[in-house]
Design a protein around this motif. Structure first.
Motif, PDB file in Angstrom:
ATOM      1  N   ASN A   1      52.330  70.647 -20.263  1.00 34.28           N
ATOM      2  CA  ASN A   1      52.961  70.168 -21.501  1.00 34.28           C
ATOM      3  C   ASN A   1      52.109  69.053 -22.076  1.00 34.28           C
ATOM      4  O   ASN A   1      51.450  68.312 -21.349  1.00 34.28           O
ATOM      5  CB  ASN A   1      54.366  69.637 -21.217  1.00 34.28           C
TER       6      ASN A   1
ATOM      7  N   ASP B   1      57.110  68.798 -16.373  1.00 34.94           N
ATOM      8  CA  ASP B   1      58.545  68.985 -16.587  1.00 34.94           C
ATOM      9  C   ASP B   1      59.253  69.586 -15.380  1.00 34.94           C
ATOM     10  O   ASP B   1      60.403  69.981 -15.466  1.00 34.94           O
ATOM     11  CB  ASP B   1      58.803  69.851 -17.815  1.00 34.94           C
TER      12      ASP B   1
ATOM     13  N   GLY C   1      57.139  62.488 -21.351  1.00 39.83           N
ATOM     14  CA  GLY C   1      57.762  63.687 -21.914  1.00 39.83           C
ATOM     15  C   GLY C   1      59.272  63.563 -21.893  1.00 39.83           C
ATOM     16  O   GLY C   1      59.893  63.320 -22.912  1.00 39.83           O
ATOM     17  N   VAL C   2      59.875  63.702 -20.712  1.00 39.06           N
ATOM     18  CA  VAL C   2      61.333  63.607 -20.605  1.00 39.06           C
ATOM     19  C   VAL C   2      61.802  62.157 -20.479  1.00 39.06           C
ATOM     20  O   VAL C   2      62.966  61.866 -20.706  1.00 39.06           O
ATOM     21  CB  VAL C   2      61.881  64.440 -19.426  1.00 39.06           C
TER      22      VAL C   2
ATOM     23  N   VAL D   1      66.602  65.598 -21.293  1.00 40.17           N
ATOM     24  CA  VAL D   1      66.458  66.831 -20.535  1.00 40.17           C
ATOM     25  C   VAL D   1      67.217  67.911 -21.301  1.00 40.17           C
ATOM     26  O   VAL D   1      68.447  67.863 -21.379  1.00 40.17           O
ATOM     27  CB  VAL D   1      67.003  66.682 -19.096  1.00 40.17           C
TER      28      VAL D   1
END
Length: 199
Positions: A121, A115, A80-81, A56
């Protein structure tokens, strides 16, 4: 005939007495620098290595678990994260390495991810992540959109993730669509991380 029976009985004795040996380690914020070798309990037929990474902003956390497992399932997910992989093997001491090198190689597929502000994203899928996923997670009474890359094995086992509904997987680049969201995504990452570390 007696020789065949003797050989058969010896085979049973040797295979019945053999227990799988796997490396064991449970660390947060690091890889398994210090790991121990253990004899697996009866019923464990696989060695497993699970790695979860959360990023993050500039803050990154990693957790690694190695152990014996009765029915390990190879899986990979990239939201993603949050990225997580579980690799399995079934021979003595086969989980020595922290990760399968192929799990970090891009496979050409891309999927949308969320996100907390947007689901537009794009993440690059790695290794066995051959599907895009979209789902809804309920965290603290709030519905949060979840999107990313997953391996086929996760799509086949959609009933094992608590507080996640409406899971759908698709094949093809960006097939999981873009959509804006406004809920906090950090709570979801913590929930998903705890799921992968505890299962």
């Amino acid at each position: 005939m007696d020789l065949q029976i003797s050989v058969f009985l010896l085979f049973i004795l040797f295979t019945a007495g053999h227990s799988l040996r796997c490396y064991e380690c449970k660390v947060v914020m690091a890889s398994c620098a210090e790991q121990t070798l253990k004899t697996c309990p009866s019923g464990s037929s696989h060695c497993v290595t699970s790695i979860a990474e959360v990023q993050v902003g500039d803050t990154r956390a990693e957790a690694t678990i190695k152990d014996c497992d009765p029915a390990c399932q190879r899986l990979s997910a990239n939201f993603g994260v949050l990225k997580t992989t579980a690799t399995c093997c079934d021979t003595d001491e086969c989980n020595l390495l922290d990760a399968d090198p192929s799990s970090k190689v891009p496979n050409g597929n891309k999927c949308y991810s969320c996100d907390g502000k947007s689901c537009s994203n794009i993440v690059t899928c790695l290794g066995t992540e051959d599907r895009c996923v979209k789902a809804t997670a309920t965290i603290g009474g709030q519905a949060i959109a979840v999107k990313g890359c997953v391996s086929k094995s996760l799509c086949n086992d959609t009933t094992s993730v608590d507080d996640v509904q409406d899971i759908s997987c698709c094949e093809g680049n960006l097939c999981n669509g873009a959509q804006s969201v406004s809920q906090s995504f950090l709570f979801l990452c913590c929930s998903l991380l705890s799921y992968f570390l505890l299962h």
